[in-house]
Design a protein around this motif. Structure first.
Motif, PDB file in Angstrom:
ATOM      1  N   HIS A 151     -15.530 -20.898  79.800  1.00 23.39           N
ATOM      2  CA  HIS A 151     -17.032 -20.247  79.946  1.00 23.39           C
ATOM      3  C   HIS A 151     -17.639 -19.122  79.156  1.00 23.39           C
ATOM      4  O   HIS A 151     -18.535 -19.075  78.568  1.00 23.39           O
ATOM      5  N   ARG A 152     -16.804 -18.673  78.326  1.00 21.83           N
ATOM      6  CA  ARG A 152     -16.692 -18.103  77.339  1.00 21.83           C
ATOM      7  C   ARG A 152     -16.100 -18.479  75.934  1.00 21.83           C
ATOM      8  O   ARG A 152     -15.305 -19.111  75.908  1.00 21.83           O
ATOM      9  N   LEU A 153     -16.745 -18.130  74.973  1.00 20.46           N
ATOM     10  CA  LEU A 153     -16.508 -18.160  73.406  1.00 20.46           C
ATOM     11  C   LEU A 153     -16.145 -16.912  73.112  1.00 20.46           C
ATOM     12  O   LEU A 153     -17.358 -16.467  73.096  1.00 20.46           O
ATOM     13  N   GLU A 154     -15.131 -16.905  72.237  1.00 17.08           N
ATOM     14  CA  GLU A 154     -15.482 -15.491  71.310  1.00 17.08           C
ATOM     15  C   GLU A 154     -15.003 -15.829  69.727  1.00 17.08           C
ATOM     16  O   GLU A 154     -13.837 -16.942  69.678  1.00 17.08           O
ATOM     17  N   LEU A 155     -15.843 -15.754  69.302  1.00 15.81           N
ATOM     18  CA  LEU A 155     -15.235 -15.503  67.925  1.00 15.81           C
ATOM     19  C   LEU A 155     -15.457 -14.560  67.305  1.00 15.81           C
ATOM     20  O   LEU A 155     -16.431 -13.593  66.926  1.00 15.81           O
ATOM     21  N   GLY A 156     -14.344 -13.392  66.196  1.00 15.96           N
ATOM     22  CA  GLY A 156     -14.013 -13.099  65.652  1.00 15.96           C
ATOM     23  C   GLY A 156     -13.656 -13.032  64.066  1.00 15.96           C
ATOM     24  O   GLY A 156     -13.465 -14.002  64.404  1.00 15.96           O
ATOM     25  N   HIS A 157     -14.259 -12.108  62.708  1.00 21.63           N
ATOM     26  CA  HIS A 157     -14.720 -11.823  61.929  1.00 21.63           C
ATOM     27  C   HIS A 157     -14.327 -11.149  60.871  1.00 21.63           C
ATOM     28  O   HIS A 157     -14.514  -9.835  62.206  1.00 21.63           O
ATOM     29  N   ALA A 158     -13.293 -10.773  59.957  1.00 26.51           N
ATOM     30  CA  ALA A 158     -12.814  -9.612  59.575  1.00 26.51           C
ATOM     31  C   ALA A 158     -14.650  -8.474  58.311  1.00 26.51           C
ATOM     32  O   ALA A 158     -15.456  -9.605  58.812  1.00 26.51           O
ATOM     33  N   LEU A 159     -14.717  -7.655  58.992  1.00 28.08           N
ATOM     34  CA  LEU A 159     -16.195  -6.802  58.539  1.00 28.08           C
ATOM     35  C   LEU A 159     -16.162  -6.944  57.340  1.00 28.08           C
ATOM     36  O   LEU A 159     -15.083  -6.886  56.188  1.00 28.08           O
ATOM     37  N   GLY A 160     -17.729  -7.671  56.634  1.00 31.90           N
ATOM     38  CA  GLY A 160     -18.060  -7.901  55.746  1.00 31.90           C
ATOM     39  C   GLY A 160     -18.011  -9.169  55.346  1.00 31.90           C
ATOM     40  O   GLY A 160     -18.634  -9.592  54.014  1.00 31.90           O
ATOM     41  N   HIS A 161     -17.303  -9.861  56.434  1.00 29.67           N
ATOM     42  CA  HIS A 161     -17.830 -11.537  55.962  1.00 29.67           C
ATOM     43  C   HIS A 161     -19.296 -11.934  56.360  1.00 29.67           C
ATOM     44  O   HIS A 161     -19.358 -12.156  57.002  1.00 29.67           O
ATOM     45  N   ASP A 162     -20.036 -11.478  55.915  1.00 33.22           N
ATOM     46  CA  ASP A 162     -21.478 -11.528  56.435  1.00 33.22           C
ATOM     47  C   ASP A 162     -21.541 -13.723  56.513  1.00 33.22           C
ATOM     48  O   ASP A 162     -22.729 -13.878  57.283  1.00 33.22           O
ATOM     49  N   ALA A 163     -21.107 -14.362  55.493  1.00 34.32           N
ATOM     50  CA  ALA A 163     -21.508 -15.354  56.065  1.00 34.32           C
ATOM     51  C   ALA A 163     -20.593 -15.861  57.492  1.00 34.32           C
ATOM     52  O   ALA A 163     -21.815 -16.784  58.137  1.00 34.32           O
ATOM     53  N   SER A 164     -19.776 -15.251  58.336  1.00 32.94           N
ATOM     54  CA  SER A 164     -19.641 -15.810  58.815  1.00 32.94           C
ATOM     55  C   SER A 164     -20.252 -15.203  59.863  1.00 32.94           C
ATOM     56  O   SER A 164     -20.721 -15.715  61.098  1.00 32.94           O
ATOM     57  N   CYS A 165     -20.597 -14.057  60.170  1.00 36.95           N
ATOM     58  CA  CYS A 165     -21.828 -13.410  61.317  1.00 36.95           C
ATOM     59  C   CYS A 165     -23.260 -14.410  60.622  1.00 36.95           C
ATOM     60  O   CYS A 165     -23.403 -14.807  62.241  1.00 36.95           O
ATOM     61  N   ARG A 166     -23.529 -15.242  60.147  1.00 43.79           N
ATOM     62  CA  ARG A 166     -24.935 -15.587  60.128  1.00 43.79           C
ATOM     63  C   ARG A 166     -24.203 -17.024  60.184  1.00 43.79           C
ATOM     64  O   ARG A 166     -25.596 -17.687  61.153  1.00 43.79           O
ATOM     65  N   ILE A 167     -22.897 -17.765  60.065  1.00 47.38           N
ATOM     66  CA  ILE A 167     -23.017 -18.900  61.251  1.00 47.38           C
ATOM     67  C   ILE A 167     -22.399 -18.601  62.709  1.00 47.38           C
ATOM     68  O   ILE A 167     -22.741 -19.441  63.361  1.00 47.38           O
TER      69      ILE A 167
END
Length: 236
Positions: A151-167
Motif C-alpha cells: 500500500h505504501r512505499l517509502e524512500l529515504g536519502h541523505a540530506l543534500g542528495h539533490d539527485a535522489s530528491c529529483r528522482i
C-alpha cells in the motif's frame, strides 16, 4: 495524539502474509529487473563494484562493508536470504535490449501487516546519465503495488542528495519531511545524519516519466516543491 499501544483481549484479524511471485522479472521503460544471483561471478562482481563505488559510499554506509569479492558474495547471499523470508526483494537492473547490468533497485524492510516497504537503488558508474535510477524505481514501484500488494512505499536519502530528491519526485514520491539522525554518516557507524523522507501510495496517480517535462513536486506544484534546499549541496 501519539499511539498509546494499548492491548486488549479481543479477536484481531491478522493480515495474510505477502508472497513474492516466483522468479519475478518486472520490466518497462527499457529495463528488465530480475533477482540477483549469488552463484554468478558476474553478479557478485557487479554487486561489489556498485557498493564499493565512491559515490555510493558518499551517500550510503552499509552495516557491513565488503572489502573483496568474497565479502560481496556473502553480502549478496544475505540479501537473497531476506528475499526468501519476504523481508526484501533485491533486483538486478538490466538493459532490456542488451542484457547489460546497470545497477540495483530493492524493495526493503517489508512490513506484511501494514503493507509498507522502503525502496533504495544504486547505478553502476558506466550507466549513469541514462535515467536508470528513475526508470528502475518506476518499474519496481509499479511491481510492488500491483504484484506484491503493498500500500505504501517509502524512500529515504541523505540530506543534500539533490539527485535522489529529483528522482523521488519524478517517480511520484513527494517529500514528506526530514528525519533527524536517521542514517549513518558517510563511512561511520558512530555518527549520524538527517534523512529526507519521500513516499508514494498505491492509490496515487501513476507518474509521467516523459523526459521532456521538468521534474515536478507533488500535484505539479513546481520543481522540488516543498523540499527544503541544502546550502551548498550540489545538484546533478
Amino acid at each position: 495524539m501519539a499511539p498509546t499501544h494499548e492491548y486488549h483481549s479481543v479477536s484481531v484479524r491478522t493480515p495474510a502474509p505477502l508472497a513474492v511471485p516466483r522468479n519475478p522479472e518486472p520490466h518497462g521503460h527499457g529495463l528488465r529487473l530480475r533477482l540477483w544471483d549469488a552463484g554468478s561471478d558476474a553478479d557478485v562482481a557487479a554487486w561489489f563494484r556498485g557498493r564499493a563505488d565512491p559515490d555510493f559510499r558518499r551517500w550510503n554506509t552499509p552495516l557491513r562493508i565488503a572489502a573483496d569479492l568474497d565479502g560481496a558474495r556473502a553480502s549478496l547471499r544475505a540479501q537473497l536470504q531476506s528475499a526468501a523470508d519476504v523481508s526484501c526483494v533485491p533486483f538486478c537492473v538490466m538493459d532490456a535490449a542488451t542484457g547489460a547490468t546497470l545497477g540495483h533497485v530493492g524493495v526493503n524492510a517489508i512490513d506484511h501487516a501494514l503493507r509498507l516497504a522502503r525502496v533504495g537503488y544504486w547505478v553502476l558508474p558506466e550507466a549513469r546519465g541514462q535515467r536508470v535510477a528513475t526508470r528502475a524505481l518506476a518499474v519496481a514501484a509499479r511491481w510492488a503495488f500491483t504484484d506484491l500488494g503493498l500500500h505504501r512505499l517509502e524512500l529515504g536519502h541523505a540530506l543534500g542528495h539533490d539527485a535522489s530528491c529529483r528522482i523521488a519526485q519524478t517517480c511520484g514520491f513527494p517529500y514528506e519531511g526530514t528525519l533527524r539522525d536517521a542514517m549513518f554518516a558517510a563511512g561511520e557507524h558512530d555518527a549520524f545524519r538527517d534523512v529526507h523522507l519521500h513516499a508514494r501510495l498505491a492509490t496515487d496517480a501513476e507518474p509521467d516519466l516523459d523526459p521532456a517535462r521538468p521534474d515536478r513536486g507533488p500535484a505539479g506544484t513546481g520543481k522540488g516543491a516543498g523540499v527544503p534546499r541544502t546550502p551548498g549541496a550540489s545538484a546533478s
